[in-house]
Design an enzyme around this catalytic site. Structure first.
Site, mmCIF file in Angstrom:
data_model
loop_
_atom_site.group_PDB
_atom_site.id
_atom_site.type_symbol
_atom_site.label_atom_id
_atom_site.label_comp_id
_atom_site.label_asym_id
_atom_site.label_seq_id
_atom_site.Cartn_x
_atom_site.Cartn_y
_atom_site.Cartn_z
ATOM 1 N N ARG A 233 0.840 -1.203 0.000
ATOM 2 C CA ARG A 233 0.000 0.000 0.000
ATOM 3 C C ARG A 233 0.874 1.252 0.000
ATOM 4 O O ARG A 233 0.590 2.225 -0.715
ATOM 5 C CB ARG A 233 -0.942 -0.014 1.204
ATOM 6 N N SER A 272 -17.993 -4.823 -3.506
ATOM 7 C CA SER A 272 -19.356 -5.367 -3.511
ATOM 8 C C SER A 272 -19.958 -5.412 -2.112
ATOM 9 O O SER A 272 -21.141 -5.678 -1.956
ATOM 10 C CB SER A 272 -19.365 -6.763 -4.120
ATOM 11 N N ASN A 299 -20.418 -4.943 -8.379
ATOM 12 C CA ASN A 299 -19.618 -6.076 -8.809
ATOM 13 C C ASN A 299 -18.455 -5.534 -9.635
ATOM 14 O O ASN A 299 -18.656 -4.777 -10.592
ATOM 15 C CB ASN A 299 -20.473 -7.028 -9.638
ATOM 16 N N CYS A 360 -3.681 -12.946 -4.149
ATOM 17 C CA CYS A 360 -3.328 -13.552 -2.860
ATOM 18 C C CYS A 360 -3.513 -15.060 -2.879
ATOM 19 O O CYS A 360 -3.549 -15.703 -1.833
ATOM 20 C CB CYS A 360 -4.160 -12.935 -1.735
#
Length: 416
Positions: A233, A272, A299, A360
């Protein structure tokens, strides 16, 4: 079964491997599958400590036995030591020593135990350092809380001893259990959650770089916050000054809010989950960037498609989806999903724009990930220039012989 029932079981249980099944174990992998074992001596109860030998009677280690799991034995030691109070105290002390090379556990939230990578199979322990978020202008004093997941039978049956050892070594204000992951079902365990020690507030305010985030320790996803992406990040935020940013699968806002703090002109965050977006919006306000941070509940696949139809353009796009591949059988389908979101993101980027793309999923390995990115770039007529190839932060150690410990891929790329 309580702790004492496991540790008081008669000793001497042995599992013997079939011929030529020992190399992976010798190289450091901690899992022994049911079809690799020739026989088990004695009748070890579920969760018992069982010694492992190869077909030539050479000792390989000691692990927790689960007759109901495909992973029949999870090794916790390459010696004959017992999984008792002394073992857990030593293991936690060694895990903490590794983190202290890189982090200050008095000030920084971090993962303290990363399961098998710390020789504690199925155990996750995250430390959160911060202040109680009571919704007031002035937060309370600094506290320390642990959020744990007990994801295998061996550590589940030793929960009381583990909690005692954690409390003694880390002296937290409270310990909360968040063992809700579906993988527990494969171990024959039901979901479990609740406070195990001390007191645990609903939300705490933690710091990440120059930003502050409200983390829900009781109801937040997994242990409450994705600590593995912390360094990524910060790396992504370096490209945010003056940029129009799209943060897809934003969760509670980590990537996008750090981008806004770094000077992004505008951040559009998409997820979402309404709950995640509410948390992200509040985190934006906490950081004084609410006027430049907006959220959309949608979505991701549909929304990216709609943005493309609208001919929207961005300078920085972040893709941090959940694991699309959760098993070997789902890799090909996952490839299609990853490629679609990456291809559409590339089409939305201005020339010279930055794409931060993550996965991930351990099963979707680095080679597949890089091939997918290159295929997406080719299909949309763009060329990528790699800036950084990154992985998880240092509190999620990567160890040899255990490929599952290296699961996170993060690529920062310029699109030409």
């Amino acid at each position: 079964m309580r702790d004492k029932d496991v540790t008081s079981s008669r000793r001497g249980f042995r599992a013997v491997l079939k011929p030529r099944e020992e190399l992976r174990i010798k190289r450091g992998h901690p899992w022994v599958y049911d079809n690799e074992i020739a026989f088990v001596e004695g009748s070890p109860p579920p969760g018992a400590e069982v010694s492992l030998f190869d077909s030539k009677a050479s000792f390989l280690g000691k692990g927790f036995f689960n007759p109901s799991s495909k992973i029949r034995l999870r090794l916790y030691s390459r010696t004959g030591e017992k999984a008792d109070k002394a073992f857990f105290e030593k293991a936690f002390s060694e895990a903490l020593a590794w983190r202290r090379r890189f982090f200050d556990d008095k000030k920084e939230s971090q993962r303290i135990v990363f399961g098998e990578a710390d020789n504690l199979p199925g155990l996750i322990v995250d430390l959160f350092v911060g202040q109680v978020d009571a919704g007031k202008p002035e937060p309370g004093p600094v506290g320390r809380w642990l959020s744990c997941q007990f994801l295998s039978l061996g550590v589940e049956l030793r929960k009381a001893e583990i909690v005692r050892s954690l409390a003694g070594i880390l002296a937290p204000d409270g310990i909360v259990e968040r063992s809700e992951a579906p993988v527990r079902a494969l171990e024959g365990l039901e979901a479990s959650s609740g406070v195990l020690y001390g007191t645990v507030p609903g939300n705490v305010l933690i710091r990440e770089g120059e930003a502050v985030f409200s983390v829900d320790l009781s109801e937040g996803q997994k242990t409450g916050w994705f600590l593995d992406q912390r360094a990524n990040r910060a790396a992504a935020a370096r490209f945010a000054r003056g940029a129009k940013v799209l943060d897809v699968f934003c969760n509670q806002g980590g990537f996008g809010i750090l981008a806004a703090k770094a000077g992004a002109a505008q951040v559009l965050a998409v997820d979402s989950s309404r709950g995640a977006l509410v948390a992200a919006a509040r985190n934006a306000v906490l950081n004084g960037v609410g006027s430049r941070y907006s959220t959309v509940e949608a979505n991701a696949f549909d929304y990216l498609r709609n943005l493309e139809k609208e001919k929207a353009k961005f300078d920085l796009i972040i893709l941090d989806p959940p694991a699309f591949a959760k098993s070997r059988s789902s890799v090909e389908q996952a490839y299609k999903g990853y490629k679609e979101i990456n291809l559409r993101a590339m089409r939305l980027l201005n020339r010279g724009g930055i794409l931060v793309s993550c996965s991930c999923s351990y099963w979707f390995d680095e080679h597949r990930f890089e091939t997918m990115v290159e295929d997406a770039a080719f299909d949309c007529g763009r060329r990528i220039r790699l800036i950084e190839a990154r992985t998880q932060d240092m509190d999620h150690p990567i160890v040899s012989g255990y490929g599952e410990s290296k699961y996170l891929k993060c690529r920062i790329m310029e699109l030409r």
